[in-house]
Design a protein around this motif. Structure first.
Motif, PDB file in Angstrom:
ATOM      1  N   PHE A  53       0.822  -1.212   0.000  1.00 38.23           N
ATOM      2  CA  PHE A  53       0.000   0.000   0.000  1.00 38.23           C
ATOM      3  C   PHE A  53       0.856   1.262   0.000  1.00 38.23           C
ATOM      4  N   THR A  54       0.195   2.383  -0.250  1.00 33.57           N
ATOM      5  CA  THR A  54       0.857   3.687  -0.306  1.00 33.57           C
ATOM      6  C   THR A  54       0.210   4.632   0.693  1.00 33.57           C
ATOM      7  N   SER A  55       1.050   5.363   1.410  1.00 32.24           N
ATOM      8  CA  SER A  55       0.557   6.458   2.240  1.00 32.24           C
ATOM      9  C   SER A  55       1.148   7.736   1.671  1.00 32.24           C
ATOM     10  N   ALA A  56       0.285   8.669   1.299  1.00 32.28           N
ATOM     11  CA  ALA A  56       0.776   9.884   0.644  1.00 32.28           C
ATOM     12  C   ALA A  56       0.327  11.136   1.385  1.00 32.28           C
ATOM     13  N   ASN A  57       1.208  12.120   1.394  1.00 29.29           N
ATOM     14  CA  ASN A  57       0.872  13.473   1.840  1.00 29.29           C
ATOM     15  C   ASN A  57       0.078  13.548   3.134  1.00 29.29           C
ATOM     16  N   SER A  58       0.556  12.849   4.131  1.00 26.28           N
ATOM     17  CA  SER A  58      -0.088  12.944   5.441  1.00 26.28           C
ATOM     18  C   SER A  58       0.051  14.366   5.976  1.00 26.28           C
TER      19      SER A  58
ATOM     20  N   ALA B 160       5.792  12.074   0.580  1.00 23.17           N
ATOM     21  CA  ALA B 160       5.409  13.463   0.839  1.00 23.17           C
ATOM     22  C   ALA B 160       6.583  14.316   0.391  1.00 23.17           C
ATOM     23  N   PRO B 161       6.342  15.594   0.010  1.00 23.53           N
ATOM     24  CA  PRO B 161       7.449  16.411  -0.488  1.00 23.53           C
ATOM     25  C   PRO B 161       8.522  16.669   0.565  1.00 23.53           C
ATOM     26  N   ALA B 162       9.729  16.972   0.084  1.00 19.82           N
ATOM     27  CA  ALA B 162      10.874  17.229   0.969  1.00 19.82           C
ATOM     28  C   ALA B 162      10.590  18.391   1.921  1.00 19.82           C
ATOM     29  N   ASN B 163       9.793  19.349   1.481  1.00 15.82           N
ATOM     30  CA  ASN B 163       9.561  20.513   2.348  1.00 15.82           C
ATOM     31  C   ASN B 163       8.247  20.409   3.128  1.00 15.82           C
TER      32      ASN B 163
ATOM     33  N   GLY C 145       9.350  14.756   4.413  1.00 17.53           N
ATOM     34  CA  GLY C 145       9.981  15.994   4.852  1.00 17.53           C
ATOM     35  C   GLY C 145      10.575  15.847   6.233  1.00 17.53           C
ATOM     36  N   ASP C 146      10.454  14.673   6.844  1.00 21.00           N
ATOM     37  CA  ASP C 146      10.987  14.490   8.196  1.00 21.00           C
ATOM     38  C   ASP C 146      11.640  13.112   8.305  1.00 21.00           C
ATOM     39  N   ASP C 147      11.663  12.530   9.509  1.00 17.34           N
ATOM     40  CA  ASP C 147      12.344  11.240   9.656  1.00 17.34           C
ATOM     41  C   ASP C 147      11.710  10.174   8.759  1.00 17.34           C
ATOM     42  N   CYS C 148      12.565   9.328   8.225  1.00 21.71           N
ATOM     43  CA  CYS C 148      12.117   8.203   7.402  1.00 21.71           C
ATOM     44  C   CYS C 148      11.431   7.182   8.303  1.00 21.71           C
ATOM     45  N   ILE C 149      12.192   6.687   9.265  1.00 26.92           N
ATOM     46  CA  ILE C 149      11.641   5.796  10.291  1.00 26.92           C
ATOM     47  C   ILE C 149      12.162   6.332  11.605  1.00 26.92           C
TER      48      ILE C 149
ATOM     49  N   CYS D  61      15.376   5.405   1.840  1.00 25.23           N
ATOM     50  CA  CYS D  61      14.927   6.639   2.483  1.00 25.23           C
ATOM     51  C   CYS D  61      15.438   7.838   1.694  1.00 25.23           C
ATOM     52  N   GLY D  62      14.618   8.852   1.570  1.00 29.48           N
ATOM     53  CA  GLY D  62      15.075  10.113   0.998  1.00 29.48           C
ATOM     54  C   GLY D  62      14.151  10.601  -0.100  1.00 29.48           C
ATOM     55  N   PRO D  63      13.839  11.919  -0.104  1.00 31.21           N
ATOM     56  CA  PRO D  63      14.391  12.904   0.840  1.00 31.21           C
ATOM     57  C   PRO D  63      13.799  12.733   2.235  1.00 31.21           C
ATOM     58  N   GLY D  64      14.339  13.529   3.181  1.00 32.48           N
ATOM     59  CA  GLY D  64      13.865  13.466   4.550  1.00 32.48           C
ATOM     60  C   GLY D  64      15.014  13.609   5.523  1.00 32.48           C
TER      61      GLY D  64
END
Ligand SMILES: *[C@@H]1O[C@H](CO)[C@@H](O)[C@H](O)[C@H]1NC(C)=O
Ligand SMILES: *[C@@H]1O[C@H](CO)[C@@H](O)[C@H](O)[C@H]1NC(C)=O
Ligand SMILES: *[C@@H]1O[C@H](CO)[C@@H](O)[C@H](O)[C@H]1NC(C)=O
Ligand SMILES: *[C@@H]1O[C@H](CO)[C@@H](O)[C@H](O)[C@H]1NC(C)=O
Ligand SMILES: *[C@@H]1O[C@H](CO)[C@@H](O)[C@H](O)[C@H]1NC(C)=O
Ligand SMILES: *[C@@H]1O[C@H](CO)[C@@H](O)[C@H](O)[C@H]1NC(C)=O
Ligand SMILES: *[C@@H]1O[C@H](CO)[C@@H](O)[C@H](O)[C@H]1NC(C)=O
Ligand SMILES: *[C@@H]1O[C@H](CO)[C@@H](O)[C@H](O)[C@H]1NC(C)=O
Length: 409
Positions: free
Chosen positions: A164-169, A191-194, A219-223, A239-242
């Motif tokens: 599954f995909t989780s997008a733009n939380s 989700a975008p880097a920013n 835009g934040d921690d990967c895990i 992982c990346g970006p983030g």
């Protein structure tokens, strides 16, 4: 006569039950529960209705079917315990959250709780968070308002989450709380880097978790790992970006549980601000983090590829004076190769009050790629790592290991 009838009934029931069992339970289609899939109607209640029936029905494993389509849904919760295993089949389905924060009473969009043996198979969960990442009010250091997490899993044990995909939380993508013995495979988080605070997967207070074949762009921690994370295996994750993979921050609160057994192998970290990081607060509560092993990791233009930071103090939110009381031990970094965009490719800032113990580095090859050029460096304080094989940059000299060096940020 009555007796014969009831025997007949019982036999009939048995036959039916075994028939259903052979058919692997029943399927509850959300469209038969009123889901419109028109992208406007709130289809959450239909999903909950299908779940309730699948969860309560005899002859598990039963399934909830979310057929291909786009479904708009407000926040909803799927609760157990269930009669037995339940599978949510959502391949080809796209669930969309309302973009507006005002439509949420709570800090989650989709919550699954108190379930054993769940399978979540497929689907795209789109938090539509773009509009909320810039709301300063909610993303300040105090986090006074509740911003919904895409998928909040609490006490979901022995379960499988796949494809599954989780997008733009709007906030963290997936949080796991007391979800023992579960497995994630072939997940995409994006989700975008920013974007703000969009951590990929946050783990806390669980024993036994495998995450494999997963791509996380945020835009934040990967895990990220909170206290009480035990026996977590992460393999073939990109992982990346983030901000990379992060254990902690630890030691902020009293009575934190140990982090014990984190195995990260065969991962690629690319274009992130940190690679592999362990962070604890100075002047902290006592704690333990041990058996954390990072093997065969490729770093591609990572700003701080390997970082132990026991003076973690964002926004000057703490006193820097007294050292961290979180004891780090049994840590290894092996076969970590690639490029760093800052000179300090490895930095071990351990606590003067509880120096790191049993730290091993082996076969590191990190080169500095950035303005000015020159070699990468390896900084150590309050740690004397065991060095195996050839390492570039060479591991910190033992002399530096014993002399505490205050770091500046
Ligand atoms: C989980 O499901 C598997 C297969 O359907 C079954 O063998 C196992 O007993 C179940 N465990 C629980 C705790 O329901
Ligand atoms: C992120 O960058 C995009 C494109 O440059 C911009 O439109 C957007 O406003 C930025 N978002 C945030 C939260 O800064
Ligand atoms: C991974 O998940 C995607 C859906 O996100 C699916 O199309 C693909 O077949 C899955 N890959 C494997 C190897 O199962
Ligand atoms: C998790 O990964 C470890 C190490 O690869 C493996 O031994 C274990 O069987 C895996 N567990 C599950 C549930 O896949
Ligand atoms: C990493 O993956 C490669 C290719 O899939 C495999 O050959 C190797 O054994 C893996 N290494 C570890 C430490 O799992
Ligand atoms: C570190 O590993 C050693 C040897 O494997 C073990 O005896 C020790 O208990 C471990 N430390 C912690 C804090 O678990
Ligand atoms: C360091 O390793 C030694 C030898 O395996 C072990 O006895 C000791 O308990 C470890 N120290 C910590 C703090 O885990
Ligand atoms: C380290 O990596 C660089 C390229 O990133 C390569 O040229 C060099 O040979 C490697 N050194 C060793 C000892 O593997």
């Amino acid at each position: 006569m009555d007796k014969i009838n009831s025997i007949r009934k019982a036999v009939c029931c048995l036959l039916l039950t075994s028939l259903i069992a052979r058919n692997h339970g029943a399927t509850f289609n959300i469209q038969t529960k009123g889901a419109k899939g028109d992208g406007v109607t709130d289809d959450g209640p239909a999903i909950v209705a299908a779940w309730k029936e699948a969860c309560a029905a005899a002859s598990p494993p039963n399934s909830v079917l979310i057929p291909p389509g786009t479904y708009f849904t407000l926040a909803f919760t799927l609760s157990g315990p269930c009669q037995g295993p339940v599978e949510i089949k959502a391949a080809g389905a796209i669930l969309k959250a309302p973009p507006e924060l005002e439509k949420f009473k709570d800090d989650s969009w989709i919550t699954i709780e108190k379930v054993r043996n769940l399978t979540l198979n497929g689907g795209t969960f789109d938090g539509q968070g773009h509009g909320t990442w810039t709301t300063k009010k909610c993303h300040d250091s105090e986090m006074k308002c509740a911003i919904p997490v895409n998928l909040r899993l609490s006490h979901v044990r022995d379960s499988l989450f796949k494809d599954f995909t989780s997008a733009n939380s709007k906030n963290f993508h997936i949080t796991l709380w007391k979800c023992d013995h579960s497995k994630f495979n072939n997940i995409t988080i994006s989700a975008p880097a920013n974007s703000t605070n969009t951590d990929g997967i946050h783990i806390a207070k669980l024993d036994g978790l495998n995450i494999t074949n997963t791509i996380i762009k945020t835009g934040d921690d990967c895990i990220s790992f909170g206290d009480g994370s035990k026996n977590v295996y992460i393999e073939k994750v990109t992982c990346g970006p983030g901000h990379g993979i992060s254990i902690g921050s630890l030691g902020k609160f009293p009575n934190e549980e140990p982090v014990q057994g984190v195995y990260i192998r065969n991962c690629t970290i690319s274009g992130t601000t940190n690679g592999l990081r362990i962070k604890t607060w100075p002047g902290s509560q006592p704690g333990i983090a041990s058996d954390m092993h990072f093997h065969e990791i490729i770093m591609d233009k990572v700003a701080n590829p390997i970082l132990i930071d026991q003076e973690y103090c964002p926004h000057n939110a703490c006193k820097k004076g007294p050292p961290s009381k979180v004891k780090l031990s049994n840590v290894s970094f092996r076969k970590i190769t690639g490029t760093s965009t800052t000179k300090e490719a490895l930095k071990f800032v351990c606590s003067a009050g509880a120096p790191c113990e049993n730290v091993t580095v082996a076969d590191i090859n990190l080169t500095f790629k950035g303005p000015g050029g020159g070699g990468a460096t390896f900084h150590c304080s309050n740690v004397n790592p065991k060095v195996i094989g050839q390492n570039f940059p060479p591991a910190c000299p033992a002399a530096a290991a014993t002399a505490p060096q205050p770091t500046t940020y």
